[in-house]
Design an enzyme around this catalytic site. Structure first.
Site, PDB file in Angstrom:
ATOM      1  CB  SER A 176      -0.967   0.001   1.180  1.00 19.75           C
ATOM      2  OG  SER A 176      -0.281  -0.160   2.397  1.00 19.75           O
ATOM      3  CG  HIS A 204      -3.714  -0.618  -2.459  1.00 24.79           C
ATOM      4  ND1 HIS A 204      -4.218   0.665  -2.495  1.00 24.79           N
ATOM      5  CD2 HIS A 204      -3.465  -0.899  -1.158  1.00 24.79           C
ATOM      6  CE1 HIS A 204      -4.242   1.144  -1.269  1.00 24.79           C
ATOM      7  NE2 HIS A 204      -3.800   0.221  -0.440  1.00 24.79           N
ATOM      8  CE  LYS A 236      -7.508   1.339   0.604  1.00 26.72           C
ATOM      9  NZ  LYS A 236      -6.955   0.408   1.573  1.00 26.72           N
TER      10      LYS A 236
HETATM   11  C1  LIG Z   1      -7.025   0.255   2.990  1.00 28.11           C
HETATM   12  C2  LIG Z   1      -6.436  -1.055   3.346  1.00 28.11           C
HETATM   13  C3  LIG Z   1      -7.054  -1.885   4.279  1.00 28.11           C
HETATM   14  C4  LIG Z   1      -8.210  -1.438   5.120  1.00 28.11           C
HETATM   15  O1  LIG Z   1      -9.387  -1.417   4.409  1.00 28.11           O
HETATM   16  P1  LIG Z   1     -10.573  -0.465   4.888  1.00 28.11           P
HETATM   17  O2  LIG Z   1     -11.752  -0.971   4.168  1.00 28.11           O
HETATM   18  O3  LIG Z   1     -10.178   0.914   4.527  1.00 28.11           O
HETATM   19  O4  LIG Z   1     -10.687  -0.648   6.385  1.00 28.11           O
HETATM   20  C5  LIG Z   1      -6.543  -3.152   4.457  1.00 28.11           C
HETATM   21  N1  LIG Z   1      -5.461  -3.572   3.776  1.00 28.11           N
HETATM   22  C6  LIG Z   1      -4.810  -2.766   2.908  1.00 28.11           C
HETATM   23  C7  LIG Z   1      -3.608  -3.290   2.184  1.00 28.11           C
HETATM   24  C8  LIG Z   1      -5.280  -1.485   2.667  1.00 28.11           C
HETATM   25  O5  LIG Z   1      -4.634  -0.685   1.828  1.00 28.11           O
END
Ligand SMILES: *Cc1c(COP(=O)(O)O)cnc(C)c1O
Length: 383
Positions: A176, A204, A236
């Protein structure tokens, strides 16, 4: 009781103080943030679906059908037909027998280790894993070991050092804060050889990697046989909110019985599930969004190269510019904001000491003109 104010002042002095900026806009490249019109390169809405008319329409229709809230947990009476249909569509999309919805990715990542492991077992995590995966490992009570970043050989050595108990390997699919893609074929091989569970967090990757947007598994042409547990988030590239874990029927039933972050929480609003179904449809029917994103990634990298701006090896939408010192990185982010460009400074402990960075993210919605503005501002920073 300790002096909180003193602790906060210390954080400020160390350039580690975090604060929120207030947005008055929908999620899109040009936004009103803290009352100013700015160009954003920090969103995870990689395909512009947070603000897509079909997704919004499905959300509104979902509210008309199901109301605003779900009213209860999934195991009481909060599990709607919308949630159920989305789970079936996500299982189908990701190529697993079943999928289970969670209200957030953070909660999905708390669920897996806690449901599969107990004291005496082992969870192995990449050093650069997302904080929610680390927290999930810690919460499980199993022994937590971290292996060198994306290093299947180090992982194999650490797995072999644990003779008894269940073993679970957790990795980001796309890291990330760095944007590189985990070496899933090698890691999967090691896990199979050593009879370890393996889960990929594709927060991602889903929606953006692979010709059909099926994420890091499609990128490597891997399947549910190689990777028994798949997790991805919906906030995302899918533009809505929530997450899911996909796996075998027995795995999903186990999570329903045991996962505390699934059982003891109110189901997300059914309308969110309806909106996500619309996003999933767009991801599959509009590959041109991924082409636009990939074109923007290439354009950004080529432009940086021409100006001598140092990038990492990432070929994904996450393009960090690593500046090293925290103070310098915060100053750079502020300098960009003064030029009406929003890029966030990522500092320790989110990333390792000495690797503070501007975390630039690109979207299918950015134009080449937007990217030119960013490059020009980055060029000025270097001087
Ligand atoms: C954003 C993210 C999460 C958390 O997800 P949310 O739905 O925002 O709580 C978990 N793992 C990774 C790799 C992320 O980038």
């Amino acid at each position: 009781m300790k002096d909180l104010n003193q602790e906060l002042q210390q954080r400020k002095a160390n350039h580690l103080y975090r604060s929120r900026r207030v947005s008055d806009s929908q999620q899109q490249p040009e936004m009103i943030i803290d009352g100013r019109q700015v160009l954003c390169f920090c969103s995870n809405d990689y395909l512009g679906l947070a603000n897509h008319p079909d997704v919004k329409a499905a959300f509104i229709k979902g509210i008309e059908t199901y109301g605003a809230g779900s009213g209860a947990a999934h195991l009481i009476n909060g599990h709607s037909r919308a949630h159920h249909a989305l789970e079936e569509e996500l299982a189908d999309f990701s190529g697993y027998p079943r999928a289970l919805l969670f209200s957030t990715g953070y909660m999905a990542n708390l669920a897996i280790a806690q449901s599969l492991l107990e004291r005496g077992d082992t969870v192995l995590e990449d050093r650069l894993n997302h904080a929610s995966l680390l927290d999930g490992g810690l919460l499980s009570g199993a022994r937590l070991m971290r292996y060198a970043h994306n290093d299947a050989i180090d992982l194999a050595r650490k797995l072999a050092s644990r003779e008894s108990g269940e073993k679970l390997v957790l990795t980001d699919g796309v890291f990330s804060m760095d944007g590189d893609i985990a070496d899933l074929p090698e890691i999967a091989k090691v896990c199979t050889e050593q009879d370890a569970w393996f889960m990929v967090d594709d927060a991602h990757g889903i929606g953006v990697l692979g010709s059909q947007g099926k994420g890091s598994l499609e990128h490597y042409r891997l399947s549910s046989t190689d990777i028994p547990v798949y997790m991805a988030t919906l906030g995302k590239a899918l533009g809505t909110a929530g997450a899911f874990i996909a796996g075998s029927d027995d795995l999903i039933e186990t999570l329903i019985q045991k996962a505390r972050s699934y059982i003891y929480t109110t189901a997300s609003p059914p309308a969110v599930a309806e909106a996500t179904r619309a996003s999933l449809n767009i991801i599959q029917s509009q590959p041109e969004l991924r082409s636009q994103l990939n074109d923007n990634i290439r354009y950004f990298r080529n432009s940086c190269k021409q100006l001598g701006i140092a990038l990492t090896h990432s070929n994904t939408a996450i393009q960090p510019v690593i500046l090293g010192e925290t103070e310098k990185t915060v100053a750079a982010s502020e300098q960009l904001f003064a030029q009406a460009i929003l890029v966030t400074a990522i500092r320790p402990p989110t990333v390792a000491e000495g690797t503070a960075r501007l975390r630039i993210t690109l979207s299918a919605q950015h134009s080449h003109a937007h990217i030119d503005k960013l490059i020009e501002a980055l060029g000025k920073l270097q001087q």
